[in-house]
Design an enzyme around this catalytic site. Sequence first.
Site, PDB file in Angstrom:
ATOM      1  N   SER A   9      72.731 -38.929  22.600  1.00 57.41           N
ATOM      2  CA  SER A   9      73.501 -37.821  23.162  1.00 57.41           C
ATOM      3  C   SER A   9      72.697 -37.157  24.265  1.00 57.41           C
ATOM      4  CB  SER A   9      73.825 -36.786  22.079  1.00 57.41           C
ATOM      5  OG  SER A   9      74.316 -35.589  22.664  1.00 57.41           O
ATOM      6  N   TYR A  68      70.735 -31.280  15.604  1.00 57.02           N
ATOM      7  CA  TYR A  68      71.426 -32.442  16.169  1.00 57.02           C
ATOM      8  C   TYR A  68      70.651 -33.001  17.359  1.00 57.02           C
ATOM      9  CZ  TYR A  68      75.019 -35.055  18.731  1.00 57.02           C
ATOM     10  OH  TYR A  68      75.714 -36.024  19.412  1.00 57.02           O
TER      11      TYR A  68
END
Length: 248
Positions: A141, A152
């Site tokens: 990501s 995350y």
Amino acid sequence: MGARVAVVSGGGTGIGAAVAGSLARDGYDVLIVGRRHDVVTAAAERISAECGRPDAVTAVTADLTEAAQLDRVLAAVDGRPVDVVVNNAGGYLGGDTGTLEGTAAHWRANLDANVLTAVLLTEALRPVLRRPGGRVILVSSIAAQRGGGGAYSAAKAALHGWAYDLAAKLGPDQITVNVVSPGYVAETEFFGDRMTAEGHAQRVAATLVGRAGLPDDIAEAVRYLTSPAAGYVTGQVLGVNGGSVLGR
């Protein structure tokens, strides 16, 4: 040689489904792995019908954070050489971080979902990766490169370091290992009901090309890395983000 085999985790929706469809259209027998039986089964049936091969895609229901459930994937592989592994499972998991116990649970959940799933699937399939010519791809990501996602971001960044290590270990067998790092991609379940019109506009404005990414954009990057044209590409992070974060 028999049909080429690809395994895609998180293959029921969004980017994973787009990747599975692209590989199926290229002639792979694709196994899509996910926790939600109804979702992965429906995706397998839809993609198989769309590419005109009734058995092109097989659904495997498994929670890849549970080591014992990897046997379900191996059973579906059935001893065949695996040409491509796409580790796409994961996502942003919220949680109560108001206490140390809550913080620990939040971090463990994000690390399990985004890192452990990739490690366990790849290690389970490592003995049957095609030698030479296998491909391992990790979906990361933009959050790994610019932050902003807390646990995350950290979990996705961990994939980068592991990819470099794995590329060095598998390189002598001419197996490549690369990371695809998407930016903002619309038409996925990632944001759930958190995305607003304002949030969408801000993310589009942050790109250089003036649009959101789509699952097919990421699928095409994966398709390149699985192709013979990318046989000399390994240990790399390919950003697919419309210029939101520049390469460096």
